[in-house]
Scaffold this motif. Structure first.
Motif, PDB file in Angstrom:
ATOM      1  N   LEU A 146      -8.623 -12.050 -40.252  1.00  0.00           N
ATOM      2  CA  LEU A 146      -6.927 -11.516 -39.785  1.00  0.00           C
ATOM      3  C   LEU A 146      -6.603 -12.121 -38.270  1.00  0.00           C
ATOM      4  N   ALA A 147      -7.537 -12.059 -37.468  1.00  0.00           N
ATOM      5  CA  ALA A 147      -7.454 -11.545 -36.493  1.00  0.00           C
ATOM      6  C   ALA A 147      -7.473 -13.419 -36.004  1.00  0.00           C
ATOM      7  N   LEU A 148      -8.385 -14.560 -36.722  1.00  0.00           N
ATOM      8  CA  LEU A 148      -8.579 -15.894 -36.793  1.00  0.00           C
ATOM      9  C   LEU A 148      -7.129 -16.464 -37.037  1.00  0.00           C
ATOM     10  N   ILE A 149      -6.902 -15.978 -38.200  1.00  0.00           N
ATOM     11  CA  ILE A 149      -6.117 -15.570 -39.373  1.00  0.00           C
ATOM     12  C   ILE A 149      -3.922 -16.047 -37.643  1.00  0.00           C
ATOM     13  N   GLU A 150      -3.963 -15.033 -37.606  1.00  0.00           N
ATOM     14  CA  GLU A 150      -3.274 -14.357 -36.562  1.00  0.00           C
ATOM     15  C   GLU A 150      -3.018 -15.443 -35.276  1.00  0.00           C
ATOM     16  N   SER A 151      -4.596 -15.608 -34.978  1.00  0.00           N
ATOM     17  CA  SER A 151      -4.102 -17.079 -33.226  1.00  0.00           C
ATOM     18  C   SER A 151      -3.766 -18.344 -33.755  1.00  0.00           C
ATOM     19  N   ALA A 152      -3.862 -18.383 -35.089  1.00  0.00           N
ATOM     20  CA  ALA A 152      -3.619 -19.995 -35.255  1.00  0.00           C
ATOM     21  C   ALA A 152      -1.904 -19.812 -35.200  1.00  0.00           C
ATOM     22  N   TYR A 153      -1.501 -18.796 -35.772  1.00  0.00           N
ATOM     23  CA  TYR A 153       0.455 -18.627 -35.713  1.00  0.00           C
ATOM     24  C   TYR A 153       0.320 -19.073 -34.884  1.00  0.00           C
ATOM     25  N   THR A 154       0.056 -18.495 -33.340  1.00  0.00           N
ATOM     26  CA  THR A 154      -0.307 -18.473 -32.023  1.00  0.00           C
ATOM     27  C   THR A 154      -0.238 -19.489 -32.048  1.00  0.00           C
ATOM     28  N   GLY A 155      -1.357 -20.537 -32.037  1.00  0.00           N
ATOM     29  CA  GLY A 155      -1.261 -21.580 -31.567  1.00  0.00           C
ATOM     30  C   GLY A 155      -0.407 -22.732 -31.709  1.00  0.00           C
ATOM     31  N   TYR A 156       0.346 -22.402 -33.217  1.00  0.00           N
ATOM     32  CA  TYR A 156       1.057 -22.932 -33.652  1.00  0.00           C
ATOM     33  C   TYR A 156       2.623 -22.507 -32.686  1.00  0.00           C
ATOM     34  N   GLN A 157       3.066 -21.941 -32.444  1.00  0.00           N
ATOM     35  CA  GLN A 157       3.794 -20.955 -31.644  1.00  0.00           C
ATOM     36  C   GLN A 157       3.895 -21.449 -29.985  1.00  0.00           C
ATOM     37  N   SER A 158       3.008 -22.130 -29.694  1.00  0.00           N
ATOM     38  CA  SER A 158       2.640 -22.740 -28.754  1.00  0.00           C
ATOM     39  C   SER A 158       2.557 -23.804 -28.416  1.00  0.00           C
ATOM     40  N   LEU A 159       2.532 -24.344 -29.256  1.00  0.00           N
ATOM     41  CA  LEU A 159       2.917 -25.890 -29.207  1.00  0.00           C
ATOM     42  C   LEU A 159       4.327 -26.230 -28.938  1.00  0.00           C
ATOM     43  N   THR A 160       5.470 -24.877 -29.436  1.00  0.00           N
ATOM     44  CA  THR A 160       6.804 -25.185 -29.886  1.00  0.00           C
ATOM     45  C   THR A 160       7.478 -25.399 -28.170  1.00  0.00           C
ATOM     46  N   ALA A 161       6.259 -24.389 -27.439  1.00  0.00           N
ATOM     47  CA  ALA A 161       6.387 -24.192 -25.213  1.00  0.00           C
ATOM     48  C   ALA A 161       6.897 -25.419 -24.976  1.00  0.00           C
ATOM     49  N   PHE A 162       6.268 -26.663 -24.802  1.00  0.00           N
ATOM     50  CA  PHE A 162       7.171 -27.186 -23.759  1.00  0.00           C
ATOM     51  C   PHE A 162       8.333 -28.045 -23.333  1.00  0.00           C
ATOM     52  N   PRO A 163       8.281 -28.082 -22.398  1.00  0.00           N
ATOM     53  CA  PRO A 163       9.756 -28.402 -22.226  1.00  0.00           C
ATOM     54  C   PRO A 163      10.514 -29.452 -22.870  1.00  0.00           C
ATOM     55  N   GLU A 164      11.649 -29.530 -22.985  1.00  0.00           N
ATOM     56  CA  GLU A 164      12.354 -31.098 -23.857  1.00  0.00           C
ATOM     57  C   GLU A 164      11.811 -32.023 -23.487  1.00  0.00           C
ATOM     58  N   THR A 165      11.605 -31.984 -22.007  1.00  0.00           N
ATOM     59  CA  THR A 165      11.573 -33.393 -21.985  1.00  0.00           C
ATOM     60  C   THR A 165       9.264 -34.298 -22.428  1.00  0.00           C
ATOM     61  N   GLN A 166       8.775 -33.038 -22.915  1.00  0.00           N
ATOM     62  CA  GLN A 166       7.510 -32.918 -23.511  1.00  0.00           C
ATOM     63  C   GLN A 166       7.577 -32.680 -24.790  1.00  0.00           C
ATOM     64  N   ARG A 167       8.759 -32.484 -25.331  1.00  0.00           N
ATOM     65  CA  ARG A 167       9.022 -32.039 -26.680  1.00  0.00           C
ATOM     66  C   ARG A 167       8.323 -32.370 -28.010  1.00  0.00           C
ATOM     67  N   GLY A 168       7.477 -33.461 -28.210  1.00  0.00           N
ATOM     68  CA  GLY A 168       6.794 -34.585 -29.352  1.00  0.00           C
ATOM     69  C   GLY A 168       6.817 -34.303 -30.841  1.00  0.00           C
ATOM     70  N   LEU A 169       6.480 -33.051 -30.998  1.00  0.00           N
ATOM     71  CA  LEU A 169       6.876 -32.930 -32.582  1.00  0.00           C
ATOM     72  C   LEU A 169       7.311 -30.807 -32.953  1.00  0.00           C
ATOM     73  N   ARG A 170       8.015 -30.950 -31.912  1.00  0.00           N
ATOM     74  CA  ARG A 170       8.419 -29.876 -31.762  1.00  0.00           C
ATOM     75  C   ARG A 170       8.965 -28.921 -33.004  1.00  0.00           C
ATOM     76  N   ASP A 171       9.653 -29.970 -33.351  1.00  0.00           N
ATOM     77  CA  ASP A 171      10.667 -29.637 -34.618  1.00  0.00           C
ATOM     78  C   ASP A 171       9.629 -30.009 -35.877  1.00  0.00           C
ATOM     79  N   GLU A 172       8.825 -30.453 -36.313  1.00  0.00           N
ATOM     80  CA  GLU A 172       7.738 -30.397 -37.511  1.00  0.00           C
ATOM     81  C   GLU A 172       7.158 -29.026 -36.663  1.00  0.00           C
ATOM     82  N   PHE A 173       6.404 -28.757 -35.615  1.00  0.00           N
ATOM     83  CA  PHE A 173       6.391 -27.495 -35.028  1.00  0.00           C
ATOM     84  C   PHE A 173       6.559 -26.317 -35.882  1.00  0.00           C
TER      85      PHE A 173
END
Length: 105
Positions: free
Chosen positions: A26-53
């Motif tokens: 359960l902790a590992l599954i939760e860490s994956a969710y947190t990982g996805y959230q962290s990928l959306t935390a970049f500034p607009e200038t480094q947006r990348g695949l934010r919408d897809e994440f």
């Protein structure tokens, strides 16, 4: 993405082999969710695949917890479909995803 996919793959494998507990799974599954959230935390200038994440995060949040108590089922077809645009973007960028398995050779 490869790190998140590796975490999910190994969590499933290790849990099915009994090398990790249900709580660790359960902790590992939760860490994956947190990982996805962290990928959306970049500034607009480094947006990348934010919408897809955000689509993946929305999928996870819209689906009820699994019977095991995990936030989401990483083997569900809907989860794969939510990830598909990210995988395709990485492939077209010649940065395909890889999973590093801790079991099975």
């Amino acid at each position: 993405m490869s790190t998140i996919d590796t975490t999910l793959h190994n969590a499933r494998q290790d849990h099915s082999l009994g090398t990790i507990t249900a709580e660790q799974y359960l902790a590992l599954i939760e860490s994956a969710y947190t990982g996805y959230q962290s990928l959306t935390a970049f500034p607009e200038t480094q947006r990348g695949l934010r919408d897809e994440f955000e689509v993946v995060i929305d999928y996870i949040e819209a689906n009820p917890d699994t019977a095991s108590g995990a936030r989401f089922d990483p083997t569900a077809a809907g989860f794969y479909e939510a990830q598909l645009p990210i995988m395709e973007a990485c492939r077209s960028n010649l940065s395909e995803l890889a999973v590093f398995s801790t079991t099975g050779g």
